[in-house]
Design a protein around this motif. Structure first.
Motif, PDB file in Angstrom:
ATOM      1  N   GLY A 198      21.584  -3.729   2.454  1.00  0.00           N
ATOM      2  CA  GLY A 198      20.709  -4.862   2.710  1.00  0.00           C
ATOM      3  C   GLY A 198      21.317  -6.121   2.118  1.00  0.00           C
ATOM      4  N   THR A 199      20.710  -7.245   2.396  1.00  0.00           N
ATOM      5  CA  THR A 199      21.326  -8.509   1.986  1.00  0.00           C
ATOM      6  C   THR A 199      20.649  -9.173   0.797  1.00  0.00           C
ATOM      7  OG1 THR A 199      20.010  -9.494   3.727  1.00  0.00           O
ATOM      8  CG2 THR A 199      22.338  -9.097   4.215  1.00  0.00           C
ATOM      9  N   GLN A 200      19.338  -8.977   0.650  1.00  0.00           N
ATOM     10  CA  GLN A 200      18.636  -9.644  -0.448  1.00  0.00           C
ATOM     11  C   GLN A 200      18.236  -8.636  -1.525  1.00  0.00           C
ATOM     12  OE1 GLN A 200      15.745 -12.639   0.642  1.00  0.00           O
ATOM     13  NE2 GLN A 200      16.733 -12.963   2.610  1.00  0.00           N
ATOM     14  N   LEU A 201      17.904  -9.183  -2.705  1.00  0.00           N
ATOM     15  CA  LEU A 201      17.618  -8.311  -3.844  1.00  0.00           C
ATOM     16  C   LEU A 201      16.375  -7.431  -3.634  1.00  0.00           C
ATOM     17  CD1 LEU A 201      18.413  -7.812  -6.945  1.00  0.00           C
ATOM     18  CD2 LEU A 201      16.336  -9.119  -7.364  1.00  0.00           C
ATOM     19  N   LYS A 202      16.565  -6.148  -3.868  1.00  0.00           N
ATOM     20  CA  LYS A 202      15.451  -5.195  -3.816  1.00  0.00           C
ATOM     21  C   LYS A 202      15.645  -4.219  -4.954  1.00  0.00           C
ATOM     22  CE  LYS A 202      16.763  -4.146   0.214  1.00  0.00           C
ATOM     23  NZ  LYS A 202      17.487  -5.383   0.464  1.00  0.00           N
ATOM     24  N   LEU A 203      14.548  -3.775  -5.536  1.00  0.00           N
ATOM     25  CA  LEU A 203      14.665  -2.804  -6.617  1.00  0.00           C
ATOM     26  C   LEU A 203      13.959  -1.511  -6.232  1.00  0.00           C
ATOM     27  CD1 LEU A 203      13.789  -5.037  -9.728  1.00  0.00           C
ATOM     28  CD2 LEU A 203      16.027  -4.648  -8.696  1.00  0.00           C
ATOM     29  N   LEU A 245      10.730  -2.425  -4.268  1.00  0.00           N
ATOM     30  CA  LEU A 245      10.136  -3.682  -4.745  1.00  0.00           C
ATOM     31  C   LEU A 245      10.816  -4.885  -4.105  1.00  0.00           C
ATOM     32  CD1 LEU A 245       9.350  -4.676  -8.407  1.00  0.00           C
ATOM     33  CD2 LEU A 245      10.878  -6.119  -7.050  1.00  0.00           C
ATOM     34  N   LYS A 246       9.991  -5.816  -3.607  1.00  0.00           N
ATOM     35  CA  LYS A 246      10.509  -7.124  -3.191  1.00  0.00           C
ATOM     36  C   LYS A 246       9.764  -8.181  -4.000  1.00  0.00           C
ATOM     37  CE  LYS A 246      12.319  -5.908   1.342  1.00  0.00           C
ATOM     38  NZ  LYS A 246      12.565  -6.304   2.737  1.00  0.00           N
ATOM     39  N   PRO A 247      10.495  -9.126  -4.609  1.00  0.00           N
ATOM     40  CA  PRO A 247       9.856 -10.092  -5.511  1.00  0.00           C
ATOM     41  C   PRO A 247       9.332 -11.335  -4.782  1.00  0.00           C
ATOM     42  CG  PRO A 247      12.227 -10.372  -5.550  1.00  0.00           C
ATOM     43  CD  PRO A 247      11.957  -9.269  -4.557  1.00  0.00           C
ATOM     44  N   PHE A 295      14.300 -16.763   3.313  1.00  0.00           N
ATOM     45  CA  PHE A 295      13.953 -15.884   2.190  1.00  0.00           C
ATOM     46  C   PHE A 295      13.091 -14.730   2.686  1.00  0.00           C
ATOM     47  CE2 PHE A 295      13.949 -19.894  -0.502  1.00  0.00           C
ATOM     48  CZ  PHE A 295      15.092 -19.574  -1.202  1.00  0.00           C
ATOM     49  N   GLU A 296      13.156 -13.624   1.961  1.00  0.00           N
ATOM     50  CA  GLU A 296      12.185 -12.559   2.228  1.00  0.00           C
ATOM     51  C   GLU A 296      10.955 -12.833   1.368  1.00  0.00           C
ATOM     52  OE1 GLU A 296      14.142  -8.934   4.088  1.00  0.00           O
ATOM     53  OE2 GLU A 296      14.302  -8.694   1.936  1.00  0.00           O
ATOM     54  N   ARG A 297       9.805 -12.512   1.906  1.00  0.00           N
ATOM     55  CA  ARG A 297       8.554 -12.793   1.194  1.00  0.00           C
ATOM     56  C   ARG A 297       7.814 -11.503   0.841  1.00  0.00           C
ATOM     57  NH1 ARG A 297       9.594 -17.009   4.377  1.00  0.00           N
ATOM     58  NH2 ARG A 297       9.516 -15.573   6.117  1.00  0.00           N
ATOM     59  N   TYR A 350      15.804  -0.771  14.212  1.00  0.00           N
ATOM     60  CA  TYR A 350      14.600  -0.016  13.857  1.00  0.00           C
ATOM     61  C   TYR A 350      15.050   1.406  13.587  1.00  0.00           C
ATOM     62  CZ  TYR A 350      14.740   1.569  18.727  1.00  0.00           C
ATOM     63  OH  TYR A 350      15.130   2.126  19.926  1.00  0.00           O
ATOM     64  N   GLU A 351      14.186   2.186  12.958  1.00  0.00           N
ATOM     65  CA  GLU A 351      14.598   3.554  12.613  1.00  0.00           C
ATOM     66  C   GLU A 351      13.619   4.587  13.156  1.00  0.00           C
ATOM     67  OE1 GLU A 351      15.724   4.113   8.456  1.00  0.00           O
ATOM     68  OE2 GLU A 351      16.294   2.000   8.302  1.00  0.00           O
ATOM     69  N   THR A 352      14.128   5.810  13.319  1.00  0.00           N
ATOM     70  CA  THR A 352      13.258   6.939  13.676  1.00  0.00           C
ATOM     71  C   THR A 352      13.676   8.123  12.798  1.00  0.00           C
ATOM     72  OG1 THR A 352      14.806   7.666  15.388  1.00  0.00           O
ATOM     73  CG2 THR A 352      12.951   6.299  16.119  1.00  0.00           C
ATOM     74  N   LEU A 365      10.260  -0.900   9.505  1.00  0.00           N
ATOM     75  CA  LEU A 365      10.651  -1.237   8.132  1.00  0.00           C
ATOM     76  C   LEU A 365      11.161  -2.668   8.072  1.00  0.00           C
ATOM     77  CD1 LEU A 365      12.735   1.951   7.238  1.00  0.00           C
ATOM     78  CD2 LEU A 365      10.328   1.522   6.750  1.00  0.00           C
ATOM     79  N   ASP A 366      11.181  -3.229   6.862  1.00  0.00           N
ATOM     80  CA  ASP A 366      11.769  -4.548   6.627  1.00  0.00           C
ATOM     81  C   ASP A 366      11.027  -5.673   7.341  1.00  0.00           C
ATOM     82  OD1 ASP A 366      13.335  -6.604   5.849  1.00  0.00           O
ATOM     83  OD2 ASP A 366      15.057  -6.083   7.094  1.00  0.00           O
ATOM     84  N   ASN A 367       9.930  -6.083   6.757  1.00  0.00           N
ATOM     85  CA  ASN A 367       9.099  -7.126   7.363  1.00  0.00           C
ATOM     86  C   ASN A 367       9.047  -8.396   6.520  1.00  0.00           C
ATOM     87  OD1 ASN A 367       8.059  -5.385   9.613  1.00  0.00           O
ATOM     88  ND2 ASN A 367       7.435  -4.165   7.838  1.00  0.00           N
TER      89      ASN A 367
HETATM   90  N1  LIG Z   1       9.851   2.176   2.330  1.00  0.00           N
HETATM   91  C1  LIG Z   1      11.125   2.537   2.414  1.00  0.00           C
HETATM   92  N2  LIG Z   1      11.525   3.763   2.023  1.00  0.00           N
HETATM   93  C2  LIG Z   1      12.806   4.143   2.118  1.00  0.00           C
HETATM   94  N3  LIG Z   1      13.768   3.353   2.585  1.00  0.00           N
HETATM   95  C3  LIG Z   1      13.437   2.122   2.978  1.00  0.00           C
HETATM   96  C4  LIG Z   1      12.099   1.649   2.922  1.00  0.00           C
HETATM   97  N4  LIG Z   1      12.068   0.377   3.398  1.00  0.00           N
HETATM   98  C5  LIG Z   1      13.333   0.082   3.728  1.00  0.00           C
HETATM   99  N5  LIG Z   1      14.147   1.123   3.486  1.00  0.00           N
HETATM  100  C6  LIG Z   1      15.588   1.210   3.722  1.00  0.00           C
HETATM  101  O1  LIG Z   1      16.243   0.197   3.023  1.00  0.00           O
HETATM  102  C7  LIG Z   1      17.044  -0.559   3.900  1.00  0.00           C
HETATM  103  C8  LIG Z   1      17.061  -1.987   3.420  1.00  0.00           C
HETATM  104  O2  LIG Z   1      15.764  -2.475   3.348  1.00  0.00           O
HETATM  105  P1  LIG Z   1      15.387  -3.827   4.053  1.00  0.00           P
HETATM  106  O3  LIG Z   1      15.778  -3.735   5.494  1.00  0.00           O
HETATM  107  O4  LIG Z   1      13.987  -4.157   3.741  1.00  0.00           O
HETATM  108  O5  LIG Z   1      16.366  -4.797   3.306  1.00  0.00           O
HETATM  109  P2  LIG Z   1      17.109  -6.057   3.824  1.00  0.00           P
HETATM  110  O6  LIG Z   1      17.828  -6.660   2.671  1.00  0.00           O
HETATM  111  O7  LIG Z   1      16.188  -6.923   4.555  1.00  0.00           O
HETATM  112  O8  LIG Z   1      18.153  -5.446   4.822  1.00  0.00           O
HETATM  113  P3  LIG Z   1      18.909  -6.272   5.926  1.00  0.00           P
HETATM  114  O9  LIG Z   1      19.526  -7.410   5.219  1.00  0.00           O
HETATM  115  O10 LIG Z   1      19.891  -5.265   6.437  1.00  0.00           O
HETATM  116  O11 LIG Z   1      17.888  -6.696   6.907  1.00  0.00           O
HETATM  117  C9  LIG Z   1      16.394  -0.369   5.274  1.00  0.00           C
HETATM  118  O12 LIG Z   1      17.278  -0.491   6.315  1.00  0.00           O
HETATM  119  C10 LIG Z   1      15.830   1.026   5.183  1.00  0.00           C
HETATM  120  O13 LIG Z   1      16.750   1.981   5.645  1.00  0.00           O
END
Ligand SMILES: Nc1ncnc2c1ncn2[C@@H]1O[C@H](COP(=O)(O)OP(=O)(O)OP(=O)(O)O)[C@@H](O)[C@H]1O
Ligand SMILES: [Mn+2]
Length: 536
Positions: free
Chosen positions: A216-221, A233-235, A254-256, A411-413, A426-428
């Motif tokens: 992914g591109t932005q910070l996630k924990l 977690l998204k801040p 930004f992601e919100r 998108y994923e399946t 995912l990723d909204n």
């Molecule tokens: N609830 C979840 N449980 C498990 N994995 C998840 C969940 N949500 C997202 N992911 C995984 O984490 C990846 C990265 O999350 P996300 O897409 O929200 O980040 P991102 O930084 O926006 O990524 P990108 O920059 O590629 O759009 C997703 O492609 C997905 O595979």
């Protein structure tokens, strides 16, 4: 003399007025009892929910104010000319607040019959205890099977519970019940009490671990809880009311955190159930991240800001720098926590590139932006040439249009279910960036293919009615989130944008129906009688 000569007529006038007043009161009382029964009797919980949400009722029927709704009928429902002809409205009750959301979810359109679930329609299954002891049996190697022994950690890690789960589901923590409830057709069952327990769990469990998520591109924990549950977690990066800069491309936005939360609620209200549960939480960046993290790449980025707030920025591609710090006040930070999906080893997922993916370029256009008959090609290409995949994609486009999310590149399946399954939304985080502008190109799949699931369309129509209005349902639903106590998760401007965009979707379907025959994908067999008079 003068007094006496006026005495009799005056008494008659008073008597007449008294009779008139009595009659009027009787008529009013009768009207109130018979016609407005549901409006007059307001649920006791309303006043408390309104104080939590702090709703500004400028643009909406103030469901939070019993006094203002209890004695007059909502004007819009009286004006609704379709009231007597549309069978959907026979299920309409004029209720407000939490009861209205419950009434929506009790509506037949949210309880359509599902095909009976077969054994392989469950994503995961618990092994029978005989399989666990029967070492060497073929079933041992089944990837999707879980066995109790996996949960018993040999070395007890500090702070983590000793797992004492058995095959009895009542011993399972909510995150595990969520995983075990995933089926071929939906991520969760809205009526399953697990959902409420899971969101409560995410909002309240002690945080024992915090590490950066790779990819992914932005910070996630990834946050860990004592009984081995995890959350993504998204801040919070900017105030809820900040509109995305018009000069920023969708791929720079930004992601919100509130978009992640609101998207979960919106998806649930649309009846999709394709987004993992997300809750808001106020976390302490010092005690719940800095002091517990084992991730040195993350801990290295902590600092104290000039005004004494504890900040960090992590390491990632976008916005991970001192210029874009995530700061507590001085320690508290709003975040979203999404329930984690089952580990990829247990339940592998397949990532699909969206046919309507944007170019992610300042200059280039994607094929679908140049080719007006692009959908003809998509319709002939597997997996869009059969089953529900195309209409699933259109459901996703509707969801994205409503929240203004232009960032749906993939998108994923779940791999286990092949092509016959729902799409994970995912990723909204890039939704709900602008309320003052609607982005028509997000609806390209609907506009170019002119196809939509009947159940989706009927629910969208329902959500455009007074009593079930999308903005009201969202306001009520979001008020259940813990962060609603800090401030409403979506501003009124975002809520009214939802109603405006919903009207645009319905208008687009109407335009399609005026031009084409096969717009509706019929997925409501067996329920057609009930909606015979519903025009489509
Ligand atoms: N609830 C979840 N449980 C498990 N994995 C998840 C969940 N949500 C997202 N992911 C995984 O984490 C990846 C990265 O999350 P996300 O897409 O929200 O980040 P991102 O930084 O926006 O990524 P990108 O920059 O590629 O759009 C997703 O492609 C997905 O595979
Ligand atoms: Mn993203």
């Amino acid at each position: 003399m003068v007094k006496r000569s006026f005495g009799l007529p005056t008494r008659n006038i008073y008597l007449g007025l008294a009779c008139l007043s009595l009659t009027l009161h009787l008529v009013l009382a009768f009207f109130c009892l018979s016609v407005l029964q549901t409006v007059c009797v307001l649920p006791s919980s309303l006043s408390s929910s309104s104080s939590v949400t702090g709703i500004n009722a400028q643009h909406h029927q103030p469901f939070s104010s019993p006094a203002s709704t209890s004695h007059k009928p909502p004007t819009s429902s009286v004006k609704d000319e379709t009231h007597t002809v549309d069978p959907i409205l026979t299920h309409l009750k004029e209720v407000r607040g939490p009861d209205a959301l419950e009434a929506l979810f009790n509506h037949p359109l949210y309880n359509l019959p599902q095909p009976e679930l077969q054994e392989d329609d469950w994503l995961l299954k618990l092994k029978e205890s005989k399989d666990v002891t029967d070492k060497g049996s073929e079933e041992e190697s089944e990837e999707e099977a879980l066995d109790d022994s996996q949960w018993q950690s040999a070395s007890q890690e500090e702070g983590y519970d000793r797992a004492t789960w058995t095959s009895d589901t009542t011993t399972h923590p909510p995150w595990l019940r969520f995983h075990l409830g995933i089926t071929r057709w939906e991520l969760y069952n809205r009526k399953d009490p697990t959902l409420v327990q899971l969101t409560h769990y995410l909002a309240t469990q002690q945080i024992l671990g915090a590490v950066q998520k790779t990819g992914g591109t932005q910070l996630k924990l990834i946050m860990s809880f004592p009984n081995y549950g995890q959350a993504l977690l998204k801040p919070m990066r900017q105030s809820r009311d900040a509109e995305t800069d018009v000069n920023l491309f969708y791929f720079s936005d930004f992601e919100r955190h509130n978009a992640e939360i609101a998207a979960f609620h919106l998806d649930r209200i649309l009846g999709f159930n394709r987004i993992p549960p997300v809750v808001g939480r106020l976390i302490n960046v010092t005690t719940e991240i800095r002091e517990i993290t084992t991730d040195h790449r993350l801990s290295r980025t902590f600092f104290t800001s000039p005004v004494g707030n504890v900040c960090f920025y992590g390491q990632c591609e976008y916005y991970c720098s001192t210029e874009h710090p995530l700061c507590g006040r001085p320690h508290e930070l709003e975040v979203s926590l999404a329930a984690m999906l089952p580990d990829l080893e247990l339940a592998p997922r397949r990532s699909w590139r969206s046919p309507w993916r944007r170019a992610y370029s300042r200059t280039k256009l994607a094929q679908w932006e140049k080719d007006p008959v692009y959908c003809d090609t998509v319709k002939q290409t597997p997996p869009y040439n059969q089953g529900t995949r195309l209409v699933d994609l259109i459901d996703m486009a509707v969801l994205d249009y409503l929240m203004g999310n232009m960032d749906r590149h993939h998108y994923e399946t779940f791999e286990k279910f092949g092509n016959e399954t729902f799409l994970l939304h995912l990723d909204n985080g890039r939704g709900f960036g602008r309320h003052s502008r609607d982005e028509p190109s997000i609806l390209a799949p609907l506009q170019q293919c002119c196809r939509i699931r009947r159940s989706t369309l009927l629910r969208l129509r329902l959500l455009s009615r007074s009593g079930f209005r999308l903005s009201d349902m969202m306001r009520t639903s979001l008020a259940q989130d813990p962060l609603a106590a800090v401030a409403p998760l979506l501003s009124e401007l975002h809520l009214s944008a939802l109603d405006r965009r919903l009207a645009t979707v319905l208008q687009m379907v109407q335009t399609c129906q005026n031009q084409h025959d096969d717009v509706i994908y019929h997925d409501t067999e067996g329920y057609d009688k009930e909606y015979d008079q519903q025009p489509d």
